[in-house]
Design an enzyme around this catalytic site. Sequence first.
Site, PDB file in Angstrom:
ATOM      1  N   HIS A 188       0.830  -1.211   0.000  1.00 53.15           N
ATOM      2  CA  HIS A 188       0.000   0.000   0.000  1.00 53.15           C
ATOM      3  C   HIS A 188       0.868   1.267   0.000  1.00 53.15           C
ATOM      4  CE1 HIS A 188      -3.410   2.604   1.122  1.00 53.15           C
ATOM      5  NE2 HIS A 188      -4.178   1.599   0.761  1.00 53.15           N
ATOM      6  N   GLU A 349      -1.778  -0.509  -5.917  1.00 58.89           N
ATOM      7  CA  GLU A 349      -1.787  -1.756  -5.150  1.00 58.89           C
ATOM      8  C   GLU A 349      -1.860  -2.972  -6.066  1.00 58.89           C
ATOM      9  OE1 GLU A 349      -4.778  -1.254  -1.686  1.00 58.89           O
ATOM     10  OE2 GLU A 349      -4.979   0.513  -2.935  1.00 58.89           O
TER      11      GLU A 349
END
Length: 395
Positions: A188, A349
């Site tokens: 992330h 991501e």
Amino acid sequence: MARYLLAAVSLLVALAGATNGPDEDGKYTISAEGIRAQFIPYGASLTNLFINDTSGTERDIVLGFDNATFYTEDTVHPHYGGVPGRYANRIKNSTFVIDGEEFHVDPNENGGADTLHGGSNGWDHRNFTVVSYTCDSITFSIVDPDGEQGFPGEVISYITYTVKPYEWDLKMVALATTKKTPIMLSSHVYWNLDGFQNPDTTNTDNHTLHLPYSGQRVGVDNILIPDGTILPNQQYSVNDFWSSPKQLGANLTSPDIHGNCGFNCSGYDTCYLVNRAQNGPYDWHTAPVASLYSAFSGITVDVYSDQDAFQIYSCPGQSQAGIPLKKTQGFTDGSQPRWVQDYACVVMEVEDWIDAINQPEWQRDAKNIFGPGDPAYTLEAVYKFTVDDDAKNSY
Ligand SMILES: *[C@@H]1O[C@H](CO)[C@@H](O)[C@H](O)[C@H]1NC(C)=O
Ligand SMILES: *[C@@H]1O[C@H](CO)[C@@H](O)[C@H](O)[C@H]1NC(C)=O
Ligand SMILES: *[C@@H]1O[C@H](CO)[C@@H](O)[C@H](O)[C@H]1NC(C)=O
Ligand SMILES: *[C@@H]1O[C@H](CO)[C@@H](O)[C@H](O)[C@H]1NC(C)=O
Ligand SMILES: *[C@@H]1O[C@H](CO)[C@@H](O)[C@H](O)[C@H]1NC(C)=O
Ligand SMILES: *[C@@H]1O[C@H](CO)[C@@H](O)[C@H](O)[C@H]1NC(C)=O
Ligand SMILES: *[C@@H]1O[C@H](CO)[C@@H](O)[C@H](O)[C@H]1NC(C)=O
């Protein structure tokens, strides 16, 4: 005799300390030609990533905090650079069914309507263990107990980060050791390829994104929960990043962008599918699933991954939380704010199709549910950096 022994031990400790411990901010540094990266055990997070830009100036191109302790103290918890787990993104109604048994996990988002990133004590709220650390590689591990956050069974995971010249690699492995359980990991990282040091703008609207395999995306409701539909990203629509590279801010004035990232939200918080198998067998190392470029710094990152989806979050509304920049980023002369602005970053991501555990018709159980007899969960990604020599001429 004891004195000599003590001296020898102190010397060993000093030598080990020089290469084997974190710095005074709690960060572990690895480096290779053209790249230096720092990590902390909290969430196995990437905290800093330094690349020299087109003018030879070092830029720290990811968001993070100045020291390891602040990651636990900060109440906003933006999941900076960490590994969301054991199930990344959202779980509808915080519920799923495995072999007829219903499970309820910690409902930590939207007033309890769903679970985000594995719950309020998801993996990126926990300190991993450093199991190995060399000058160009670090490996973290976590043991996630049976029942934690409501998930069935124990999961053991290893996260390895390596740097090579102008390249950052990650490998994630997870094993369900006792029961069948959902597993989906990701990385992330919030990117700003200018290191918040572009005097003309605080944001990433001018970063150019290309998702060459992403003609489709996962359809969601207004709190970003997948509704089962797979939607077309028609050419020239706001979600078209496949037909050609496009600036992240190119369509921000289009009426179609409103609500594109949830209720009253303009921008992107979108799970794009990565469709590669239709042209026959492929080797994921050979073509990037995403490329991000900034003309100001001249830095491009090409992302290679074995995963079948790719989430983009364009940081709408990010300024509300007043999150401080690191001392390695931004300006100190007051010309720009010292906290993160709206659209100032982009999260990329690598992941699987989100909430596939609640969409059995997608038939992705083999990539979302893992038990003791199954192959390990794995995720690999490679981030390659290039710097445009000509960029500075246009500035
Ligand atoms: C950037 O260039 C300087 C000067 O050549 C060098 O010392 C530094 O290590 C470089 N930074 C990275 C991340 O390679
Ligand atoms: C750690 O970082 C935070 C956020 O930047 C800062 O407020 C705090 O003073 C730092 N603490 C130390 C001990 O440096
Ligand atoms: C994680 O480690 C940091 C030190 O690096 C410490 O300040 C913090 O309390 C720990 N957090 C948790 C949740 O264990
Ligand atoms: C949501 O989960 C609750 C239990 O936590 C259950 O009672 C309810 O039926 C679920 N709602 C839907 C729409 O599935
Ligand atoms: C961003 O890109 C647009 C369109 O290419 C251009 O008009 C504008 O000057 C750029 N802004 C900055 C701050 O670079
Ligand atoms: C989005 O931006 C691109 C590039 O400027 C443009 O070709 C396209 O028409 C825009 N789409 C919408 C819906 O505004
Ligand atoms: C929608 O967002 C705008 C701009 O952020 C804000 O001014 C407005 O109050 C919001 N409306 C609703 C209904 O939340």
